[in-house]
Design a protein around this motif. Structure first.
Motif, PDB file in Angstrom:
ATOM      1  N   ILE A 182     -37.303 -33.676 -17.081  1.00 30.56           N
ATOM      2  CA  ILE A 182     -36.963 -35.154 -16.768  1.00 30.56           C
ATOM      3  C   ILE A 182     -35.281 -35.301 -17.156  1.00 30.56           C
ATOM      4  CG2 ILE A 182     -37.248 -37.567 -17.803  1.00 30.56           C
ATOM      5  CD1 ILE A 182     -40.135 -36.671 -18.270  1.00 30.56           C
ATOM      6  N   ASN A 183     -34.763 -36.020 -16.398  1.00 31.10           N
ATOM      7  CA  ASN A 183     -33.373 -36.282 -16.490  1.00 31.10           C
ATOM      8  C   ASN A 183     -33.343 -37.670 -16.816  1.00 31.10           C
ATOM      9  OD1 ASN A 183     -32.272 -33.988 -13.994  1.00 31.10           O
ATOM     10  ND2 ASN A 183     -31.101 -34.304 -15.931  1.00 31.10           N
ATOM     11  N   GLU A 184     -32.474 -37.906 -18.150  1.00 29.25           N
ATOM     12  CA  GLU A 184     -32.486 -39.217 -18.765  1.00 29.25           C
ATOM     13  C   GLU A 184     -31.275 -39.667 -18.459  1.00 29.25           C
ATOM     14  OE1 GLU A 184     -34.565 -39.847 -22.706  1.00 29.25           O
ATOM     15  OE2 GLU A 184     -34.495 -37.724 -22.550  1.00 29.25           O
ATOM     16  N   LYS A 185     -31.119 -41.094 -18.402  1.00 25.20           N
ATOM     17  CA  LYS A 185     -30.012 -41.953 -18.141  1.00 25.20           C
ATOM     18  C   LYS A 185     -29.875 -43.008 -19.256  1.00 25.20           C
ATOM     19  CE  LYS A 185     -29.291 -44.617 -14.611  1.00 25.20           C
ATOM     20  NZ  LYS A 185     -29.172 -45.015 -13.171  1.00 25.20           N
ATOM     21  N   PRO A 186     -29.220 -42.796 -20.190  1.00 21.57           N
ATOM     22  CA  PRO A 186     -28.962 -43.754 -21.428  1.00 21.57           C
ATOM     23  C   PRO A 186     -28.444 -45.070 -20.852  1.00 21.57           C
ATOM     24  CG  PRO A 186     -28.245 -41.833 -22.095  1.00 21.57           C
ATOM     25  CD  PRO A 186     -28.411 -41.595 -20.598  1.00 21.57           C
ATOM     26  N   VAL A 187     -28.823 -46.112 -21.034  1.00 24.36           N
ATOM     27  CA  VAL A 187     -28.455 -47.541 -20.849  1.00 24.36           C
ATOM     28  C   VAL A 187     -27.839 -48.352 -21.907  1.00 24.36           C
ATOM     29  CG1 VAL A 187     -28.878 -49.845 -19.924  1.00 24.36           C
ATOM     30  CG2 VAL A 187     -29.884 -47.556 -18.549  1.00 24.36           C
ATOM     31  N   ALA A 188     -26.625 -48.876 -21.693  1.00 27.83           N
ATOM     32  CA  ALA A 188     -26.325 -49.746 -22.865  1.00 27.83           C
ATOM     33  C   ALA A 188     -26.305 -51.288 -22.316  1.00 27.83           C
ATOM     34  CB  ALA A 188     -24.865 -49.478 -23.084  1.00 27.83           C
ATOM     35  N   VAL A 189     -26.933 -52.194 -23.082  1.00 23.05           N
ATOM     36  CA  VAL A 189     -26.937 -53.644 -22.684  1.00 23.05           C
ATOM     37  C   VAL A 189     -26.153 -54.354 -23.754  1.00 23.05           C
ATOM     38  CG1 VAL A 189     -28.728 -55.600 -22.384  1.00 23.05           C
ATOM     39  CG2 VAL A 189     -29.134 -52.992 -21.505  1.00 23.05           C
ATOM     40  N   LYS A 190     -25.199 -55.090 -23.019  1.00 21.94           N
ATOM     41  CA  LYS A 190     -24.635 -56.083 -24.035  1.00 21.94           C
ATOM     42  C   LYS A 190     -24.990 -57.452 -23.653  1.00 21.94           C
ATOM     43  CE  LYS A 190     -21.194 -57.071 -27.072  1.00 21.94           C
ATOM     44  NZ  LYS A 190     -19.757 -56.676 -26.739  1.00 21.94           N
ATOM     45  N   THR A 191     -25.266 -58.347 -24.676  1.00 21.92           N
ATOM     46  CA  THR A 191     -25.564 -59.844 -24.511  1.00 21.92           C
ATOM     47  C   THR A 191     -24.864 -60.869 -25.634  1.00 21.92           C
ATOM     48  OG1 THR A 191     -27.622 -59.293 -25.767  1.00 21.92           O
ATOM     49  CG2 THR A 191     -27.714 -59.348 -23.408  1.00 21.92           C
ATOM     50  N   VAL A 192     -24.740 -61.865 -25.475  1.00 23.27           N
ATOM     51  CA  VAL A 192     -24.355 -62.829 -26.243  1.00 23.27           C
ATOM     52  C   VAL A 192     -25.304 -63.965 -26.650  1.00 23.27           C
ATOM     53  CG1 VAL A 192     -23.118 -64.069 -24.390  1.00 23.27           C
ATOM     54  CG2 VAL A 192     -22.421 -64.327 -26.798  1.00 23.27           C
ATOM     55  N   LYS A 193     -25.350 -64.525 -27.980  1.00 23.80           N
ATOM     56  CA  LYS A 193     -26.398 -65.601 -28.011  1.00 23.80           C
ATOM     57  C   LYS A 193     -26.029 -66.763 -27.385  1.00 23.80           C
ATOM     58  CE  LYS A 193     -29.159 -67.100 -32.017  1.00 23.80           C
ATOM     59  NZ  LYS A 193     -29.073 -67.049 -33.667  1.00 23.80           N
ATOM     60  N   THR A 194     -27.134 -67.518 -26.911  1.00 20.33           N
ATOM     61  CA  THR A 194     -26.800 -68.840 -26.477  1.00 20.33           C
ATOM     62  C   THR A 194     -27.241 -70.086 -27.340  1.00 20.33           C
ATOM     63  OG1 THR A 194     -28.855 -68.799 -25.094  1.00 20.33           O
ATOM     64  CG2 THR A 194     -26.869 -67.827 -24.014  1.00 20.33           C
ATOM     65  N   ASP A 195     -26.897 -71.358 -26.390  1.00 16.77           N
ATOM     66  CA  ASP A 195     -27.323 -72.517 -27.497  1.00 16.77           C
ATOM     67  C   ASP A 195     -28.990 -72.426 -27.752  1.00 16.77           C
ATOM     68  OD1 ASP A 195     -24.983 -73.579 -27.293  1.00 16.77           O
ATOM     69  OD2 ASP A 195     -25.382 -75.052 -25.705  1.00 16.77           O
ATOM     70  N   ASP A 196     -29.536 -71.938 -26.990  1.00 18.10           N
ATOM     71  CA  ASP A 196     -31.306 -71.943 -27.306  1.00 18.10           C
ATOM     72  C   ASP A 196     -31.751 -70.684 -28.000  1.00 18.10           C
ATOM     73  OD1 ASP A 196     -31.160 -70.016 -25.618  1.00 18.10           O
ATOM     74  OD2 ASP A 196     -32.592 -70.886 -23.961  1.00 18.10           O
ATOM     75  N   GLY A 197     -30.601 -69.933 -28.691  1.00 18.72           N
ATOM     76  CA  GLY A 197     -31.132 -68.824 -29.618  1.00 18.72           C
ATOM     77  C   GLY A 197     -31.490 -67.558 -28.835  1.00 18.72           C
ATOM     78  N   SER A 198     -31.618 -67.658 -27.546  1.00 22.80           N
ATOM     79  CA  SER A 198     -31.588 -66.562 -26.616  1.00 22.80           C
ATOM     80  C   SER A 198     -30.476 -65.701 -26.325  1.00 22.80           C
ATOM     81  CB  SER A 198     -32.588 -66.713 -25.371  1.00 22.80           C
ATOM     82  OG  SER A 198     -31.640 -67.535 -24.629  1.00 22.80           O
ATOM     83  N   TYR A 199     -30.727 -64.371 -25.785  1.00 28.96           N
ATOM     84  CA  TYR A 199     -29.398 -63.706 -25.496  1.00 28.96           C
ATOM     85  C   TYR A 199     -29.415 -63.483 -24.064  1.00 28.96           C
ATOM     86  CZ  TYR A 199     -28.620 -62.458 -30.355  1.00 28.96           C
ATOM     87  OH  TYR A 199     -28.296 -62.626 -31.688  1.00 28.96           O
ATOM     88  N   ALA A 200     -28.092 -63.538 -23.629  1.00 29.33           N
ATOM     89  CA  ALA A 200     -27.942 -63.479 -22.137  1.00 29.33           C
ATOM     90  C   ALA A 200     -26.488 -62.891 -22.115  1.00 29.33           C
ATOM     91  CB  ALA A 200     -27.925 -64.627 -21.460  1.00 29.33           C
TER      92      ALA A 200
END
Length: 588
Positions: free
Chosen positions: A276-294
């Motif tokens: 298996i060849n793995e490909k790490p992923v980086a995900v950057k998000t910011v907190k919005t008004d409703d408390g979720s991240y986008a």
């Protein structure tokens, strides 16, 4: 004579060869010492224990004349082996494609046909044997001077298939491998098959497979093991050759797969491997008004903003040398605080804080670096980094936004000795956006008005109640129009989906003007706006004029002015006239 015949038969039983019917058999029991003889060996391959045989090329025979050596009559293979140390071979011949090795024009006597070489894939060493020239024929009534033997040589080969998958278990096409071989010395080297002039390479097909077919049980007369070494894969994938499975063939042509941890699969017709060849992923998000991240959040200039960085931890992390997260703030964000590093365990448990000893942290000039000790995070499937930042006065206004970038640098190529050969990076971004209002204060003739003051509220009700948007110090934001009539209020959040959000402007101070009457100059104020003005804030609103018009007030008489005097005189005159009329009426 009968005893001699029995002795010869025992010799041939020991060497396990088959003697054919006599060719040019001579009648009579007396050997013709004037004759010469020959020995023709036809090596037959018996592959993977099959009953059928085919001619086998590449078996080398060295023929020694061993009648009597050092006064001893040679009768066994062991004696022959000892004897040839002091002898020179009569001839050395290798079987050709027809499996034949022929020795001709031989002096009569006893010979030892020693196997001194055999081809790749021979599962057991072909047997050497003793033969007399001539031999008694099968009828027992004469001699055979031209001997033919057909020894069976056991060979074996195996088959293996490796399937290449990505981290989502999907086949990977076009991945290149080279095949390596290891024999009894335990050293792995690139495999060049016999008869080839280059290393054997394989490329995965549409199913993600490479096949090693009919690989030999032995190579250069030694037991052989084989493995697949990855050489070419897309850069973002991790090529880890430090812990590889290998295969070897059994004498019956089956394949055993031995894993990197030393465990082995049961022998099978085809050895099955998976990589298996793995490909790490980086995900950057910011907190919005409703408390979720986008990916995007709209903010006010006074906000504290929360960011989240999530990166995959490869299953081969312990074999890697480099695994580093770098997070860089844009100019509009500052004062990073509350940095927390957590790990999500591979067993599916709750996220937990990663031990401080598992990484080195630096944070300077807006750049946060977390350099991980790879072996210390092997228990985690995911690393989660969170922190807060303040919005700065340098924040970019509009939909272009303020982009925050997180970069994961990791080892993408580890060689067979576990040495890092290269690294690569993957990155992701999150963006904060903020808007503004561009106020243009004018009179009815569109002339610019300076000195008007405005505050802004998030709703009409707040505007009426006097509850306004505040600055970082907790004071109401208030702006004043300049000589060109413009004033700007920036750092206003609009909707996280980047649609417009409504605000209400309240004029708190009207601009002034100077009026001259009868040579007297008077400073007066324009009429103050009587109600809040609704404005829309978006990614482009800061570039669009919001025109706000002020009108001059109506002129009213001023106390003590000429207008008042005139009215007073007129009033007095009316009173006098009225009294005069009344007096005249009384006299009548």
């Amino acid at each position: 004579m009968k005893k001699s015949k029995i002795s010869l038969m025992l010799v041939f039983m020991l060497v396990l060869v088959t003697v054919s019917n006599a060719v040019f058999a001579a009648t009579g029991s007396i050997v013709d010492t004037t004759k010469k003889g020959s020995l023709t060996i036809t090596a037959l391959e018996q592959l993977n224990g099959a009953s059928d045989t085919t001619p086998l090329a590449g078996v080398e025979y060295s023929l020694y004349k061993v009648d009597v050596v050092a006064g001893t009559t040679v009768t066994t293979v062991a004696q022959a082996e000892a004897a040839i140390a002091s002898l020179t071979a009569t001839d050395v011949v290798t079987t050709g494609d027809d499996g034949v090795a022929a020795f001709t024009d031989l002096e009569l006597g006893r010979y030892y046909a020693k196997v001194t070489g055999y081809p790749t894939g021979t599962s057991s060493v072909p047997e050497s044997f003793i033969v007399d020239v001539p031999m008694t024929n099968t009828a027992g009534d004469g001699w055979v001077y031209d001997i033919t033997v057909s020894p069976k040589v056991k060979t074996a080969s195996g088959n293996a298939v490796l399937t290449k998958l990505d981290g989502e278990q999907k086949p990977m096409v076009g991945v290149e491998f080279k095949v390596q071989i290891s024999t009894e010395d335990g050293v792995w080297t690139d495999y060049i098959p016999e008869g080839a002039d280059k290393v054997l390479t394989l490329t995965t097909d549409a199913a993600g497979e490479v096949k090693l077919e009919n690989y030999p049980i032995t190579f250069q007369e030694k037991a052989a093991k084989f493995r697949f070494v990855e050489t070419v894969v897309a850069e973002e994938y991790i090529m880890d050759n430090s812990h590889l499975d290998y295969v070897y063939a059994t004498a019956d042509g089956k394949t055993v797969v031995v894993h990197a941890d030393g465990s082995a699969e049961a022998a099978a017709e085809t050895g099955v491997l998976q990589m298996i060849n793995e490909k790490p992923v980086a995900v950057k998000t910011v907190k919005t008004d409703d408390g979720s991240y986008a990916d995007v959040a709209s903010v006010n200039a006074t906000d504290v903003v929360s960011f989240n960085v999530t990166v995959d931890v490869p299953t081969v992390i312990a074999n890697m040398s480099t695994y580093k997260v770098t997070d860089t703030l844009p100019a509009g964000l500052t004062n990073r605080t509350n940095v927390v590093v957590k790990g999500l365990p591979t067993d599916g448990g709750e996220a937990e804080e990663v031990a401080a000893a598992a990484y080195t942290k630096t944070d300077a000039n807006g750049v946060l670096t977390l350099d991980f000790v790879t072996a210390d995070i092997a228990a985690y499937a995911t690393i989660i980094v969170t922190y807060d930042v303040a919005v700065d006065t340098d924040v970019v206004i509009g939909s272009e936004g303020n982009t925050n970038t997180a970069v994961l640098e990791y080892s993408n190529k580890v060689d067979t000795e576990g040495v890092e050969e290269s690294t690569t990076t993957t990155e992701d971004t999150a963006k904060v956006v903020t808007g503004g209002v561009k106020i243009h204060k004018v009179d009815p003739q569109s002339a610019a008005l300076a000195g008007a003051k405005f505050k802004i509220a998030t709703s009409e009700a707040n505007a009426i109640a006097g509850t306004f948007v505040k600055d970082v110090d907790g004071n109401d934001i208030e702006v004043t129009t300049a000589a060109d009539g413009y004033a700007v209020i920036n750092g206003l959040a609009y909707n996280d989906d980047e649609t417009a959000r409504d605000y209400w402007l309240v004029e708190t101070q009207a601009p002034t003007f100077t009026e001259e009457v009868d040579g007297v100059s008077t400073t007066k104020s324009y009429t103050l706006l009587s109600a809040p003005v609704k404005v829309s804030v978006s990614g482009t609103s800061h570039t669009v004029d919001v025109e706000v018009v002020n009108k001059k007030p109506y002129n009213l008489p001023l106390t003590g002015g000429m207008g008042t005097i005139m009215f007073t005189l007129a009033g007095i005159a009316l009173v006098v006239i009225a009294k005069s009329i009344k007096k005249e009426q009384e006299q009548m």
